[in-house]
Scaffold this active site. Structure first.
Site, mmCIF file in Angstrom:
data_model
loop_
_atom_site.group_PDB
_atom_site.id
_atom_site.type_symbol
_atom_site.label_atom_id
_atom_site.label_comp_id
_atom_site.label_asym_id
_atom_site.label_seq_id
_atom_site.Cartn_x
_atom_site.Cartn_y
_atom_site.Cartn_z
ATOM 1 N N ASN A 46 0.817 -1.224 0.000
ATOM 2 C CA ASN A 46 0.000 0.000 0.000
ATOM 3 C C ASN A 46 0.850 1.272 0.000
ATOM 4 O O ASN A 46 0.351 2.323 -0.380
ATOM 5 C CB ASN A 46 -0.991 0.007 1.168
ATOM 6 C CG ASN A 46 -0.306 0.077 2.510
ATOM 7 O OD1 ASN A 46 0.712 -0.555 2.730
ATOM 8 N ND2 ASN A 46 -0.862 0.853 3.415
ATOM 9 N N GLY A 72 3.317 -4.918 7.705
ATOM 10 C CA GLY A 72 2.367 -5.749 6.972
ATOM 11 C C GLY A 72 1.260 -6.221 7.889
ATOM 12 O O GLY A 72 0.915 -5.548 8.868
ATOM 13 N N SER A 73 0.723 -7.385 7.575
ATOM 14 C CA SER A 73 -0.482 -7.844 8.284
ATOM 15 C C SER A 73 -0.135 -8.684 9.512
ATOM 16 O O SER A 73 0.987 -9.214 9.631
ATOM 17 C CB SER A 73 -1.332 -8.677 7.322
ATOM 18 O OG SER A 73 -0.631 -9.855 6.981
ATOM 19 N N GLU A 112 5.250 -3.537 12.398
ATOM 20 C CA GLU A 112 4.266 -2.457 12.205
ATOM 21 C C GLU A 112 3.089 -3.069 11.468
ATOM 22 O O GLU A 112 3.186 -3.382 10.282
ATOM 23 C CB GLU A 112 4.874 -1.327 11.362
ATOM 24 C CG GLU A 112 6.046 -0.625 11.995
ATOM 25 C CD GLU A 112 5.635 0.286 13.139
ATOM 26 O OE1 GLU A 112 4.429 0.518 13.326
ATOM 27 O OE2 GLU A 112 6.530 0.735 13.858
ATOM 28 N N CYS A 133 -2.970 1.892 6.754
ATOM 29 C CA CYS A 133 -3.016 1.235 8.071
ATOM 30 C C CYS A 133 -3.555 2.155 9.141
ATOM 31 O O CYS A 133 -4.271 1.723 10.043
ATOM 32 C CB CYS A 133 -1.631 0.753 8.460
ATOM 33 S SG CYS A 133 -0.427 2.098 8.576
ATOM 34 N N GLU A 190 9.030 3.267 15.372
ATOM 35 C CA GLU A 190 9.951 3.804 14.381
ATOM 36 C C GLU A 190 9.884 5.323 14.459
ATOM 37 O O GLU A 190 8.894 5.876 14.935
ATOM 38 C CB GLU A 190 9.566 3.313 12.980
ATOM 39 C CG GLU A 190 9.606 1.796 12.864
ATOM 40 C CD GLU A 190 9.338 1.306 11.435
ATOM 41 O OE1 GLU A 190 8.170 1.318 11.016
ATOM 42 O OE2 GLU A 190 10.306 0.914 10.763
HETATM 43 P P1 NAD Z 1 1.216 -8.928 4.090
HETATM 44 O O1 NAD Z 1 1.483 -9.206 5.523
HETATM 45 O O2 NAD Z 1 0.422 -9.893 3.310
HETATM 46 O O3 NAD Z 1 2.584 -8.733 3.284
HETATM 47 C C1 NAD Z 1 3.579 -7.803 3.695
HETATM 48 C C2 NAD Z 1 4.919 -8.269 3.164
HETATM 49 O O4 NAD Z 1 5.264 -9.496 3.796
HETATM 50 C C3 NAD Z 1 4.954 -8.532 1.663
HETATM 51 O O5 NAD Z 1 6.163 -8.073 1.127
HETATM 52 C C4 NAD Z 1 4.888 -10.055 1.588
HETATM 53 O O6 NAD Z 1 5.471 -10.596 0.445
HETATM 54 C C5 NAD Z 1 5.689 -10.433 2.818
HETATM 55 N N1 NAD Z 1 5.430 -11.781 3.310
HETATM 56 C C6 NAD Z 1 4.298 -12.504 3.214
HETATM 57 N N2 NAD Z 1 4.452 -13.724 3.788
HETATM 58 C C7 NAD Z 1 5.718 -13.758 4.269
HETATM 59 C C8 NAD Z 1 6.468 -14.740 4.990
HETATM 60 N N3 NAD Z 1 5.959 -15.911 5.322
HETATM 61 N N4 NAD Z 1 7.722 -14.428 5.340
HETATM 62 C C9 NAD Z 1 8.261 -13.237 5.035
HETATM 63 N N5 NAD Z 1 7.607 -12.268 4.349
HETATM 64 C C10 NAD Z 1 6.345 -12.527 3.974
HETATM 65 O O7 NAD Z 1 0.553 -7.477 4.080
HETATM 66 P P2 NAD Z 1 -0.041 -6.710 2.827
HETATM 67 O O8 NAD Z 1 -1.340 -7.320 2.450
HETATM 68 O O9 NAD Z 1 1.027 -6.562 1.805
HETATM 69 O O10 NAD Z 1 -0.272 -5.261 3.467
HETATM 70 C C11 NAD Z 1 -1.410 -4.894 4.146
HETATM 71 C C12 NAD Z 1 -1.195 -4.921 5.639
HETATM 72 O O11 NAD Z 1 -0.107 -4.073 6.014
HETATM 73 C C13 NAD Z 1 -2.391 -4.397 6.391
HETATM 74 O O12 NAD Z 1 -2.660 -5.204 7.502
HETATM 75 C C14 NAD Z 1 -1.936 -3.009 6.835
HETATM 76 O O13 NAD Z 1 -2.616 -2.497 7.947
HETATM 77 C C15 NAD Z 1 -0.497 -3.253 7.115
HETATM 78 N N6 NAD Z 1 0.253 -1.996 7.143
HETATM 79 C C16 NAD Z 1 0.734 -1.548 8.353
HETATM 80 C C17 NAD Z 1 1.424 -0.331 8.416
HETATM 81 C C18 NAD Z 1 1.987 0.189 9.721
HETATM 82 O O14 NAD Z 1 2.863 1.051 9.681
HETATM 83 N N7 NAD Z 1 1.527 -0.273 10.871
HETATM 84 C C19 NAD Z 1 1.626 0.403 7.244
HETATM 85 C C20 NAD Z 1 1.110 -0.077 6.041
HETATM 86 C C21 NAD Z 1 0.426 -1.292 5.997
#
Ligand code: NAD
Length: 491
Positions: free
Chosen positions: A158, A234-235, A256, A289, A462
């Site tokens: 995102n 990420g998630s 995060e 997020c 961060e």
């Molecule tokens: P995701 O967790 O599916 O993926 C994030 C990253 O992790 C990607 O690069 C993905 O390839 C990698 N990944 C996936 N499985 C993995 C594994 N087993 N080992 C290592 N890496 C792996 O998240 P998404 O769908 O790309 O993003 C959306 C999520 O990110 C939402 O939950 C959102 O709230 C969160 N987000 C949080 C913040 C914050 O600062 N808190 C900012 C932006 C987005």
């Protein structure tokens, strides 16, 4: 432009990895689509576990020399790196708008300048790190920030450019080397970052980029025992996998994660100001997020608030993110679009009423109407889970105690917004369990301020000194004041 190079809106972008200063291809590739119209942008290299290991090897080999440079020399490298981003600003903006669907106007005015600042701010800040002395009768303790080693940086789709540079700046400034695993649904601006690192003359191996899926490339990276840190955005489900892998090697992780942040409107709020701000939650199709996605509105101002926000939302322009007038673009992927539709259908089946939106948007296959659902229970799925699409909920309350309980009544704790008379709103904000919360405003950020979540929204902070705390090992070098006398009875 060689055969492998992609042409994105007239800009050349490599779909390959960047390991030890070289572009490396893979036997396997995957197709990348644009969320704007689902056209194929190209084939991206899919790193094998062996290629991931070679990137960690390159970063390990580059670490001794890079970590021993002075912070001032690294600052100069990072300023040069940022200047290279500046030279390619149009490419960064147009490429991320095409592969992630982010508004081009936001890329130009917000994200690209911020990406440069993410490098220069932390490069400058590293010079101010307080290495200090503790002087006692016995000894002088020289307390130092040591770079940790090889850091993995893993970011979501995102906001790939913003989030990657937000981690890259402090990691490099404090003397670490990095392996970046970009998001597979929006990997191209991380490839451009490698181009900039190269052009700025960063030594080979200091910055490496391995493209690929989370399950193969990401999983191989976080399992590597040579890592010193993992910085992940990420998630929650992915964070659990990463934290599990990191635990095998006791590698510290910064996580995060997602949010389900409250947007509180108190009885003494300026309702129209709150409503105008509320509509901003649809920015980036609410794939943000920190967006306030649960509206908690005092029952006595509910009707006025709904009428005011509806009138703003009705005027939002949904469409192609490259058009200057567009305010809400597409969602990233068909899977995400299906997920959003399913959330709304289940919420309706559970009794939710649609105040506005509720359907896919006719503009295109991956567009969804800005939506507000009401008559939703606190324990319902739509109130508890992060949708990560333009679907908000609205609940009402009658007392401060009630709204605080509702605001705190999910597993998440990332951000929040509170509109009301300033002292009242600040008092409520202080009782909401989140990493940050905006009073009568939204999205004001400063690189010196801490950013992060509590509860399931993650751990660590961060920004400013907090970034350096994560990316550094604190070391105490102890020099006795008098000749040391070895003694077995000494404590
Ligand atoms: P995701 O967790 O599916 O993926 C994030 C990253 O992790 C990607 O690069 C993905 O390839 C990698 N990944 C996936 N499985 C993995 C594994 N087993 N080992 C290592 N890496 C792996 O998240 P998404 O769908 O790309 O993003 C959306 C999520 O990110 C939402 O939950 C959102 O709230 C969160 N987000 C949080 C913040 C914050 O600062 N808190 C900012 C932006 C987005």
């Amino acid at each position: 432009m060689n055969a492998a190079t992609l042409n994105i809106a007239g800009h050349a972008v490599s779909p390959l990895h960047y390991i030890n200063g070289e572009r490396i291809a893979s036997a396997e590739t995957f197709d990348l689509f644009s969320p704007i119209d689902q056209r194929v942008l190209g084939k991206i290299a899919q790193a094998s576990p062996e290629q991931v290991a070679s990137a960690v090897t390159a970063a390990s080999a580059a670490f001794p020399a890079w970590s021993q440079l002075t912070a001032a020399v690294r600052r100069d490298y990072l300023h040069a790196f940022a200047a290279e981003i500046g030279k390619r600003k149009d490419a960064f903006c147009e490429v991320e708008s095409n592969d992630a669907g982010v508004l081009l106007s936001r890329m130009q005015h917000g994200v690209a300048p911020r990406a440069m600042l993410n490098l220069t701010y932390f490069a400058d800040h590293a010079l101010t790190l307080q290495d200090h002395m503790i002087v006692t009768e016995q000894a002088t303790h020289y307390v130092k920030h040591d770079p940790a080693g090889v850091c993995a940086i893993i970011t979501p789709w995102n906001a790939p450019l913003m989030l990657t540079t937000w981690k890259l700046g402090p990691a490099l400034a404090s003397g670490n080397t990095v392996v970046i695993k970009p998001p597979e649904w929006a990997p191209l601006t991380c490839s451009l970052l490698a181009e900039c690192a190269h052009a700025a003359g960063l030594p080979p191996g200091v910055v490496n980029v391995v493209q690929g899926s989370g399950v193969v490339t990401g999983a191989a990276l976080v399992a590597d025992p040579r890592l010193a840190r993992i910085s992940f955005t990420g998630s929650v489900p992915t964070a659990k996998l990463i934290a599990g892998a990191a635990a095998q090697n006791l590698v510290p992780c910064s996580l995060e994660l997602g949010g389900k942040s409250p947007f509180i409107v108190l009885e003494d709020a300026d309702v129209d100001a709150a409503a105008a701000c509320g509509a901003l939650m649809y920015r980036n199709a609410t794939q943000v997020c920190l967006a306030g996605t649960r509206f908690l509105v005092h029952a006595r101002v509910r009707d006025a608030f709904v009428a005011s926000m509806k009138s703003v939302v009705e005027k939002l322009t949904v469409g192609d993110p490259r058009e200057p007038a567009t305010e809400v673009g597409p969602v990233i992927h068909p899977r995400q679009h299906e997920r959003i539709k399913a959330y709304v259908a289940r919420a309706k089946a559970a009794g939710a009423n649609v105040l506005w939106g509720g359907e896919p948007h006719p503009y295109g296959a991956l567009y969804f109407q800005p939506t507000m659902l009401t008559d939703v229970a606190q324990d319902s799925e739509i109130v508890q889970n992060e949708v990560f699409g333009p679907v908000l909920t609205l609940q009402t309350f009658l007392s401060d105690a009630e709204v605080i309980a509702m605001a705190n009544g999910t597993d998440y704790g990332l951000g929040g917004v509170c509109y009301g008379a300033e002292a009242h709103a600040k008092g409520i904000a202080e009782q909401v369990r989140t990493g940050f919360i905006w009073v009568n405003s939204f999205g004001i950020r400063d690189l010196a301020a801490p950013f992060g979540g509590c509860k399931r929204s993650g751990n660590g902070r961060e920004g400013g000194d907090w970034s350096f705390e994560f990316f550094c090992d604190i070391k105490d070098v102890v020099v006795p004041k008098k000749p040391f006398v070895p003694s077995f009875s000494h404590r």
